[in-house]
Design a protein around this motif. Structure first.
Motif, short mmCIF file in Angstrom:
data_model
loop_
_atom_site.label_atom_id
_atom_site.label_comp_id
_atom_site.label_asym_id
_atom_site.label_seq_id
_atom_site.Cartn_x
_atom_site.Cartn_y
_atom_site.Cartn_z
N PHE A 1 0.84 -1.21 0.00
CA PHE A 1 0.00 0.00 0.00
C PHE A 1 0.87 1.25 0.00
O PHE A 1 0.59 2.22 -0.73
CB PHE A 1 -0.93 -0.02 1.21
CG PHE A 1 -1.77 1.21 1.34
CD1 PHE A 1 -2.90 1.37 0.55
CD2 PHE A 1 -1.44 2.22 2.24
CE1 PHE A 1 -3.68 2.51 0.66
CE2 PHE A 1 -2.22 3.35 2.35
CZ PHE A 1 -3.34 3.50 1.55
N ILE A 2 1.93 1.27 0.80
CA ILE A 2 2.81 2.44 0.86
C ILE A 2 3.51 2.65 -0.48
O ILE A 2 3.59 3.77 -1.00
CB ILE A 2 3.83 2.28 2.00
CG1 ILE A 2 3.12 2.28 3.36
CG2 ILE A 2 4.88 3.39 1.95
CD1 ILE A 2 4.03 1.97 4.52
N GLU A 3 4.02 1.58 -1.11
CA GLU A 3 4.71 1.70 -2.39
C GLU A 3 3.76 2.15 -3.51
O GLU A 3 4.12 2.98 -4.34
CB GLU A 3 5.34 0.36 -2.76
CG GLU A 3 6.49 -0.03 -1.84
CD GLU A 3 7.04 -1.40 -2.18
OE1 GLU A 3 6.43 -2.09 -3.04
OE2 GLU A 3 8.07 -1.79 -1.60
N THR A 4 2.55 1.62 -3.50
CA THR A 4 1.57 2.00 -4.54
C THR A 4 1.19 3.47 -4.39
O THR A 4 1.04 4.20 -5.39
CB THR A 4 0.32 1.12 -4.44
OG1 THR A 4 0.70 -0.25 -4.53
CG2 THR A 4 -0.66 1.46 -5.55
N ALA A 5 1.02 3.94 -3.15
CA ALA A 5 0.67 5.34 -2.93
C ALA A 5 1.80 6.27 -3.37
O ALA A 5 1.55 7.35 -3.95
CB ALA A 5 0.34 5.57 -1.46
N LEU A 6 3.05 5.86 -3.14
CA LEU A 6 4.17 6.71 -3.54
C LEU A 6 4.30 6.78 -5.05
O LEU A 6 4.74 7.81 -5.59
CB LEU A 6 5.47 6.18 -2.93
CG LEU A 6 5.61 6.36 -1.40
CD1 LEU A 6 6.85 5.67 -0.89
CD2 LEU A 6 5.63 7.83 -1.04
N LEU A 7 3.93 5.72 -5.76
CA LEU A 7 3.94 5.78 -7.23
C LEU A 7 2.96 6.82 -7.74
O LEU A 7 3.18 7.40 -8.81
CB LEU A 7 3.61 4.40 -7.80
CG LEU A 7 4.69 3.31 -7.61
CD1 LEU A 7 4.16 1.97 -8.10
CD2 LEU A 7 5.98 3.70 -8.35
N SER A 8 1.91 7.04 -7.00
CA SER A 8 0.92 8.07 -7.35
C SER A 8 1.25 9.42 -6.70
O SER A 8 0.38 10.33 -6.69
CB SER A 8 -0.48 7.63 -6.94
OG SER A 8 -0.82 6.40 -7.54
N GLU A 9 2.47 9.56 -6.12
CA GLU A 9 2.93 10.77 -5.44
C GLU A 9 2.02 11.12 -4.26
O GLU A 9 1.70 12.30 -4.01
CB GLU A 9 3.03 11.95 -6.41
CG GLU A 9 4.06 11.75 -7.51
CD GLU A 9 4.22 12.97 -8.40
OE1 GLU A 9 3.44 13.94 -8.17
OE2 GLU A 9 5.07 12.95 -9.28
N LEU A 10 1.61 10.10 -3.53
CA LEU A 10 0.81 10.28 -2.32
C LEU A 10 1.51 9.58 -1.16
O LEU A 10 2.16 8.55 -1.34
CB LEU A 10 -0.58 9.70 -2.51
CG LEU A 10 -1.47 10.34 -3.57
CD1 LEU A 10 -2.78 9.56 -3.71
CD2 LEU A 10 -1.76 11.80 -3.21
#
Length: 459
Positions: free
Chosen positions: A18-27
């Motif tokens: 979840f953390i990695e996916t959010a960072l890919l979206s700049e969140l």
């Protein structure tokens, strides 16, 4: 990297994804942007050289102390500076008490390198006696809560503690000028350290093989990131130190980009630290001011204030002002009441005196109610015609009329002297306006006896 391993052990696979996916979206999971910093709070203790910094959920305390030691042989004119860290199990379960771990040693070295290599602290000013005595500055950092990015929070705590620290003043004396005297704070004001600039540390976290860059990583983000780098810069844009601890490699262009971000952020952080220190110094200066009573306060209030001050009653500035204002108002009311009472007493006293002056005229009264009908001049003339000069005879003749007279009337009659005898005056006495003489008023005893005998014969 023990803290990273502890964080990874606590996170599940789903949380990491979840953390990695959010960072890919700049969140980010806390709602910040990729280059946003968490809220910074700086506090200070009661004593000099103590600070408390809170960066998000990360909580660090810093203490600065100093002592006189012998200098190093290769630097006889320079003082010493050392940094020690303490990781408490209260901050993170992965921290164990006792000997510091690898991460604790790394944290102390990063902060020490940023201060020492950049010459932020003037070490020559710490020299007391060249080659014999210098001041050794010790910085103790206590981690109270590990919320991520301990390096930045500990660095700010160390800088804030150094800015508020005061070392005792020393003087040289003796015959040879080699005797060092350390003056306590009560005798001489302590001296602050000379700090040329503030090296601020900024930590960056890298994700997805170095393709994603974030600033100020949190506790959970540190468990997911593949590498991190710490840059220490000042407000002028000077690079003080760079720390890269293992992990994935970083491109040169990425490092330059991180330096630009850190330099832009350093000016704001430096201003925040200086503002907090100025506020602390202002409060300390106000506490040292000795307040004196105002001119409206009487001597009694001043003595009571001095007694309270000697007893050690300390209050802050606003309470002292409020108490003094109330005391002044109370004294004004008391003075007005006393003036009113004095004026009333004076008016009443004047009225009583005026009444007594009106009622009393002259000396003591010599009026005799029993001698009201007696004319004094006529009495003198009659006594002179009879040739009576003995005052006691007069008292006997007037005894029936003067039994209840006062002592003042008796003294007046005793002082009366008979007038010279009148030759051509008949013995029958003088009559004024048809009145009787004193002889006619007093009946002889023989007449009384004759009347009494005639009354008995007739019966």
């Amino acid at each position: 990297m023990e803290s990273k391993l502890a964080n990874a052990w606590r996170l599940t696979v789903n949380e990491k994804k979840f953390i990695e996916t959010a960072l890919l979206s700049e969140l980010r999971i806390d709602g910040r942007g990729l280059y946003d910093y968490r809220k910074l709070t700086i506090k200070f203790g009661r004593e000099y050289g103590s600070s408390e910094v809170q960066l998000g959920h990360t909580h660090v305390m810093g203490f600065v102390t100093a002592q006189l030691v012998q200098p190093y042989k290769d630097r006889p004119n320079d003082g010493a500076l050392s940094v020690f860290t303490e990781f408490s199990p209260m901050a993170d379960p992965s921290f164990e008490p006792g000997r510091p771990g690898e991460f604790a040693v790394e944290l102390g070295r990063v902060i020490d390198r940023g201060l020492r290599e950049s010459r932020a602290v003037d070490m020559e000013s710490l020299c007391v006696l060249a080659g014999k005595l210098v001041w050794a500055i010790r910085i103790d950092l206590h981690i109270l809560d590990n919320g991520g990015n301990l390096v930045d929070a500990a660095n700010i705590a160390a800088l804030a503690a150094l800015l508020t620290f005061r070392r005792p003043e020393c003087t040289l004396g003796g015959e040879d000028g080699q005797e060092v005297t350390v003056h306590p704070p009560e005798v001489r004001e302590p001296i602050p350290l000379i700090i040329h600039h503030l090296p601020i540390a900024f930590t960056f976290g890298f994700f997805n093989n170095g393709n994603i860059l974030v600033m100020d990583p949190t506790y959970n983000e540190e468990a997911v990131m593949c590498a991190k780098m710490t840059l220490i810069v000042n407000a002028n844009g000077d690079i003080c130190a760079i720390q890269k601890a293992g992990g994935e490699g970083i491109l040169q262009s990425v490092i330059i980009h991180c330096l630009r971000l850190a330099t832009a952020r350093a000016a704001a952080t430096t201003k925040m630290i200086k503002d907090a220190v100025e506020g602390y110094n202002r409060e300390k200066a106000l506490q040292k001011i000795r307040r004196h009573p105002t001119s409206l306060v009487s001597s009694e209030s001043a003595s009571s204030a001095a007694a309270k001050k000697n007893q050690g009653q300390s209050v802050d500035q606003e309470e002292d002002n409020e108490v003094s204002r109330k005391r002044v108002e109370r004294l004004k009311l008391i003075s007005e009441e006393s003036r009113a009472t004095q004026s009333n007493d004076s008016e009443s006293g004047n009225s009583r005196e005026s009444r007594s002056a009106k009622n009393f005229i002259g000396g003591p009264s010599s009026w005799d109610p029993y001698s009201k009908g007696v004319d004094t001049d006529f009495l003198k003339a009659s006594l002179g015609s009879r040739g009576i000069s003995n005052p006691s005879r007069i008292q006997k003749d007037l005894g029936s009329q003067e039994k209840h007279s006062e002592s003042e009337t008796q003294e007046m009659h005793e002082d009366v002297k008979p007038a010279p005898p009148v030759i051509n005056e008949p013995q029958t006495g003088l009559h004024t306006n048809g009145g009787k003489t004193l002889k006619d008023a007093v009946k002889p005893k023989n007449k009384r006896k004759k009347r009494a005998s005639s009354a008995s014969g007739a019966s």
